[in-house]
Design a protein around this motif. Structure first.
Motif, short mmCIF file in Angstrom:
data_model
loop_
_atom_site.label_atom_id
_atom_site.label_comp_id
_atom_site.label_asym_id
_atom_site.label_seq_id
_atom_site.Cartn_x
_atom_site.Cartn_y
_atom_site.Cartn_z
N LYS A 1 -7.53 0.20 -5.78
CA LYS A 1 -6.47 -0.80 -5.93
C LYS A 1 -6.03 -0.84 -7.38
O LYS A 1 -6.86 -0.82 -8.29
CB LYS A 1 -6.98 -2.19 -5.51
N SER B 1 -12.42 -2.48 -1.91
CA SER B 1 -12.44 -1.97 -0.53
C SER B 1 -12.70 -0.48 -0.59
O SER B 1 -13.06 0.07 -1.64
CB SER B 1 -11.12 -2.28 0.17
N ILE C 1 0.80 5.13 1.01
CA ILE C 1 0.04 6.04 1.86
C ILE C 1 0.41 7.48 1.49
O ILE C 1 1.57 7.85 1.57
CB ILE C 1 0.32 5.76 3.35
N LYS D 1 -4.64 5.03 8.69
CA LYS D 1 -5.51 3.98 9.25
C LYS D 1 -5.43 2.68 8.44
O LYS D 1 -5.75 1.61 8.95
CB LYS D 1 -6.96 4.46 9.30
N TYR D 2 -4.97 2.76 7.20
CA TYR D 2 -4.83 1.56 6.38
C TYR D 2 -3.55 0.79 6.69
O TYR D 2 -3.27 -0.22 6.06
CB TYR D 2 -4.90 1.92 4.90
N ILE E 1 -10.57 1.89 -0.40
CA ILE E 1 -9.54 2.63 -1.12
C ILE E 1 -9.32 1.95 -2.47
O ILE E 1 -9.58 0.75 -2.62
CB ILE E 1 -8.20 2.71 -0.33
N ILE F 1 0.84 -1.20 0.00
CA ILE F 1 0.00 0.00 0.00
C ILE F 1 0.87 1.24 0.00
O ILE F 1 1.84 1.34 0.76
CB ILE F 1 -0.92 0.04 1.24
N GLY G 1 -4.47 8.53 5.52
CA GLY G 1 -4.25 7.18 5.04
C GLY G 1 -3.56 6.25 6.03
O GLY G 1 -3.42 5.05 5.77
#
Length: 650
Positions: free
Chosen positions: A172, A168, A76, A83-84, A170, A74, A81
């Motif tokens: 991808k 999800s 960020i 929290k991901y 966010i 991921i 961001g």
């Protein structure tokens, strides 16, 4: 608790031989490091650059283990961001066995600096008797960090090949799921959501799975599913469960064939389920306790002349007797006798009591299994009993039928709570074969506003407004004021307006739930600043202040649950020393296919202003191709209703 694994993270283990994308843990590209925003969604706080999961079946000491390795990378972009970068891995266990996670590895990349996740930063927590969670948060997070996570989950429960969520909250760039499934295990599978697979591949791998003592290995199915450029899933207002529309692949164990020739079927038929429920102690067993109500039902109910009157009386009797304990419990912990004695029960106990009592007085009543709106749609292809979490009654009188739920003391006869309006349910009477039925609400909602005001020469406005609410609007209003005094209601009303005082308030049918709720406010509005210009909005809270539909496009349906009507009739008397200077213009708008209408009429004279407004939503569901007209429709309503009357002193 529904037995469900949520696949949150993704990992690596081995590289595959067909069109599967590869990765190397710990290695980044200069392009990934330089990425500042995601060009397909510049508002995203983070983006999944790549994720994958791979499932294999392995022979353990005493059983077969389903092993899934996950990998996720991921980027960020900002603090929102972060929290991901917190992960939670749910692990299931029963009395004899459990799932476990192993080989957790994770890195936070800040340019070319790497911070590794330490074992001491990984925690396991017990959620309840059946579930545990392994949790961790990535270290050294900064704007622009890239995080990598990988781990493996091993489960002895062959049911827990639950599939993969491609979408999800966010976006991808790429997501893939692969599995090597022995031919001994047959799974039903389905793709849900509105997005299409970019890779859908299946191959046969010969002699790939064997068990000691059995000489002939079985073949396997090697599958690969992938999506790319996946948009974030955005929840909007007026939709059912997110799970209904999230793009994912689902697996359900149908049957097994073992090497010794034994076979076991897991996907049942409704005929088999009907037979099983007849003997089940929680539903079938409790469903037979009609005689229990012989000395419980008031004798005067049997003296009523019609079945409809009897049904209404039984409904009120059960509704008043029980208090719902806020527990759903429809497949376990159902004991009608005990619940009746305690006057407290779960969903199953209260509504099975209702069904039994109705049947005792000779009214044909059936049980309906439901899934609530937040629980998602139940599968129709074959029975998955865990899809259901609610029970209601279906009362058949003549050519009509009524859906009943006695758990809410404010719910009128023939109305279901909003949470139950989830399109369809399964009807069971344990004598005949069960069947699907559409859950169509018998009533919608309606609010009528009547306003009669007079503007005095000194600038004060006096008069009366009357709000009449029917069905769901009445139910919602009763809930909001259930524990409030009249002084509290008046104060809450006055707080929404400047210079307004309620001089008298009355309420009718507050507890008479089968009638409309009527509230009358007598008001005086002072012109404290002695202004020569008034800006006055006459809706008194009964208007749309914003458009609930703000996305450019929408893939999933708009689901209001029930039809809706809002009307307002306003008369404002004007003295000779004032004049209505500006006001919104009359208009009429209709939705396609008789979906609704907005009719707005105004008439202004030298001594009065008259406004008549009607908003109708004439069907409960609008599909994605109807979204733009619906969005435009609400824009017109909001823009019209926000325009105040401009009143000038001459």
């Amino acid at each position: 608790m529904k037995k469900k694994i949520i696949l949150l993270i993704i990992s690596l283990n081995c590289l595959f031989t067909y069109s599967q994308k590869k990765y190397t843990f710990g290695k980044l590209t200069t392009k990934e490091l330089a990425l500042k925003t995601y060009k397909l969604d510049t508002t995203a706080n983070a983006v999944v650059l790549f994720e994958s999961a791979n499932t294999t079946f392995k022979v353990g000491v005493h059983n077969v283990i389903v092993s899934t390795s996950f990998y996720k990378k991921i980027k960020i972009f900002n603090k929102e961001g972060f929290k991901y970068a917190t992960f939670s891995i749910p692990l299931y266990n029963d009395k004899s066995d459990k799932e476990y996670v192993k080989d957790v590895k994770a890195i936070t990349h800040n340019n070319f600096n790497k911070t590794f996740l330490k074992k001491s930063q990984i925690f396991e927590e017990r959620v309840n008797d059946r579930w545990r969670e392994v949790k961790f948060t990535m270290p050294n997070l900064k704007k622009g960090s890239i995080i990598e996570v990988m781990y493996t989950v091993n489960t002895p429960f062959k049911f827990n090949l639950t599939g993969w969520e491609f979408q999800s909250d966010i976006p991808k760039k790429y997501s893939q799921y692969s599995a090597l499934i022995p031919g001994n295990y047959i799974y039903n599978r389905s793709l849900t959501g509105y997005l299409k697979l970019s890779v859908n591949d299946a191959q046969v791998v010969r002699r790939c799975f064997s068990v000691p003592r059995y000489t002939t290995p079985s073949n396997c199915e090697k599958v690969l599913y992938a999506m790319e450029n996946i948009p974030a899933f955005e929840e909007e207002e007026y939709m059912t469960a997110k799970e209904n529309f999230l793009s994912k692949i689902k697996f359900e164990l149908s049957s097994t064939s073992w090497f010794d020739g034994t076979k076991k079927k897991y996907t049942s038929t409704w005929k088999a389920v009907d037979r099983e429920f007849k003997t089940d102690k929680n539903i079938g067993g409790q469903f037979k306790k009609t005689s229990f109500f012989k000395n419980k039902i008031p004798k005067e109910i049997n003296l009523l002349s019609s079945d409809l009157e009897k049904a209404k009386a039984i409904y009120i009797f059960i509704q008043k007797h029980y208090t719902w304990n806020q527990k759903y419990s429809i497949f376990k912990n159902v004991n009608v006798k005990k619940a009746y004695e305690n006057k407290v029960g779960n969903i199953g106990e209260i509504n099975i009591s209702l069904i039994n009592a109705l049947k005792f007085v000779g009214i044909k009543t059936e049980l309906v299994l439901l899934s609530t709106r937040s629980n998602g749609f139940p599968t129709k292809l074959h029975p998955i009993i865990s899809d259901f979490n609610y029970i209601i009654a279906k009362v058949n009188i003549g050519d009509s039928y009524y859906f009943l739920d006695a758990t809410n003391k404010l719910l009128p006869f023939g109305m279901l709570p909003f949470k139950c309006l989830n399109h369809f349910g399964r009807v069971m009477d344990f004598k005949n074969e069960s069947y699907w039925i559409d859950i169509v609400p018998s009533k919608g909602s309606k609010t009528k506003l009547y306003v009669g005001l007079t503007l005095n020469e000194d600038g004060t406005i006096i008069g009366k407004l009357r709000k009449v609410k029917f069905w769901y609007d009445a139910l919602n209003r009763r809930k909001s004021i259930e524990n409030k005094s009249e002084d509290d209601i008046i104060s809450n009303f006055e707080d929404n307006y400047n210079n307004l005082e309620v001089t008298n308030y009355t309420i009718e049918n507050k507890t008479t739930i089968n009638k409309p709720l009527i509230e009358t406010f007598e008001v005086i509005i002072e012109n404290f600043d002695n202004s020569k210009t008034y800006f006055f909005n006459p809706y008194f809270g009964e208007k749309f202040t914003r458009n609930p539909f703000n996305q450019k496009d929408r893939l999933y349906p708009v689901d209001f649950g029930y039809t809706r009507t809002y009307s307002a009739n306003v008369i404002l008397n004007i003295p000779k020393n004032y004049k209505i200077h500006t006001f919104p213009k009359s208009k009429s708008v209709k939705l396609p296919e008789n979906g609704g209408s907005f009719i707005f009429l105004v008439k202004s004279t030298s001594d009065s202003f008259i406004l008549s407004s009607s908003v109708k939503i004439s069907k409960p569901t609008f599909f994605n191709f109807e979204y733009k007209p619906l969005k435009d429709f609400f824009n017109i309503i909001v823009n019209t209703q926000k325009i105040p009357l401009e009143i000038k002193k001459l």
